[in-house]
Design a protein around this motif. Structure first.
Motif, short mmCIF file in Angstrom:
data_model
loop_
_atom_site.label_atom_id
_atom_site.label_comp_id
_atom_site.label_asym_id
_atom_site.label_seq_id
_atom_site.Cartn_x
_atom_site.Cartn_y
_atom_site.Cartn_z
N PHE A 110 0.82 -1.20 0.00
CA PHE A 110 0.00 0.00 0.00
C PHE A 110 0.86 1.26 0.00
N ASN A 111 1.79 1.35 0.90
CA ASN A 111 2.53 2.60 1.11
C ASN A 111 3.51 2.91 -0.01
N ASP A 112 4.11 1.88 -0.59
CA ASP A 112 5.14 2.13 -1.60
C ASP A 112 4.67 1.87 -3.03
N ALA A 115 -0.34 3.81 -2.80
CA ALA A 115 -0.46 5.21 -2.37
C ALA A 115 0.29 6.18 -3.27
N ARG A 116 1.27 5.70 -3.99
CA ARG A 116 2.05 6.59 -4.89
C ARG A 116 1.17 7.20 -5.97
N ASP A 117 0.15 6.46 -6.41
CA ASP A 117 -0.78 6.98 -7.42
C ASP A 117 -2.09 7.44 -6.81
N TRP A 140 -10.05 1.26 -8.84
CA TRP A 140 -9.71 1.91 -7.56
C TRP A 140 -10.29 3.32 -7.51
N ARG A 141 -10.59 3.75 -6.31
CA ARG A 141 -10.97 5.14 -6.03
C ARG A 141 -9.94 5.76 -5.11
N GLY A 142 -9.87 7.09 -5.19
CA GLY A 142 -9.10 7.82 -4.20
C GLY A 142 -9.83 7.81 -2.87
N ARG A 143 -9.13 8.17 -1.82
CA ARG A 143 -9.67 8.10 -0.46
C ARG A 143 -10.93 8.94 -0.30
N GLN A 144 -10.97 10.10 -0.96
CA GLN A 144 -12.05 11.04 -0.73
C GLN A 144 -13.40 10.55 -1.25
#
Length: 245
Positions: A110-112, A115-117, A140-144
């Motif tokens: 996730f972090n490397d 999350a980069r995109d 995928w969706r962004g967090r918002q």
């Protein structure tokens, strides 16, 4: 299931696209563009599992950094805590159904990589012919935006038979299926396989004709051939065979 007018319009475009004779790469890329709109998503990728090399290959993607995808190809697919779990389910599945979001966020994957995109909430779906995974979609969706939901899964299940049929048709090969109960090998044409999948999903002749952009009489001719090849007399017999396969 309930489908909004906007979703219905996108679905019509998807089924029209999947009724065309497109190359396998083009099928996966074009359907991704529509899925982003249909599902209110931000990012898309699709791969084909290669049994011989035990790798996901032939990547197509939208709104993702090619350099970041290259790291998936070289490293992260071998350190991926979710995709094999999703693939094993063989149907549309939310990422949070196989791993809680808080646990995913603690991983290197996730972090490397994700999350980069900006990838945060995910849903995957897979196309299978027998035991062979012939293509997938990863949305995928962004967090918002918030997570996908059960309605997302219903929409993907609606599309999956036509998507699988388009991929099989693009391969140019007949479908060969070995049933798990030891029945003789059954050979369906690509179109027959596609229609049989839709029958097993309880679609009517009219619905199948609409998705394939053909006449109902054409669908019924194919169904007669499917019944003869599978040795069944009713639609329920087709669904039963596919459930066991």
């Amino acid at each position: 299931m309930y489908v909004t007018a906007a979703e219905s319009r996108v679905l019509a475009r998807v089924f029209g696209l999947l009724s065309e004779d497109l190359a396998e790469h083009d099928v996966r890329l074009a359907v991704g563009e529509h899925l982003l709109e249909l599902l209110g998503a931000d990012y898309y990728a699709s791969f084909v599992w290669q049994e011989a090399t035990q790798r996901f290959e032939k990547a197509v993607f939208l709104n993702m950094d090619p350099a970041n995808l290259a790291t998936y190809d070289a490293y992260y697919q071998y350190h991926d805590p979710i995709t094999f779990k999703l693939q094993a389910r063989r149907e549309a599945t939310l990422v949070t159904q196989v791993m809680p979001q808080r646990d995913l966020m603690r991983t290197e994957f996730f972090n490397d990589f994700l999350a980069r995109d900006g990838l945060y909430w995910g849903v995957n779906a897979y196309s299978y012919v027998g035991g062979q995974n012939i293509g997938d979609v990863r949305i995928w969706r962004g967090r918002q935006r918030g997570n996908f939901d059960a309605h997302t899964l219903e929409l993907l299940r609606l599309i999956e038979p036509a998507f699988t049929g388009a991929l099989v048709r693009a391969s140019g090969a007949p479908v060969v299926a070995q049933l798990s109960d030891g029945s003789p090998i059954l050979k369906l044409s690509v179109r027959e396989f596609e229609i049989a999948r839709m029958i097993s999903d309880d679609l009517s002749d009219k619905e199948i004709a609409h998705r394939l952009a053909v006449e109902i009489s054409t669908v019924r001719t194919h169904i007669d051939r499917i019944f003869a090849k599978l040795g069944v007399r009713r639609r329920s017999g087709v669904a039963s065979l596919f459930a066991r396969h």
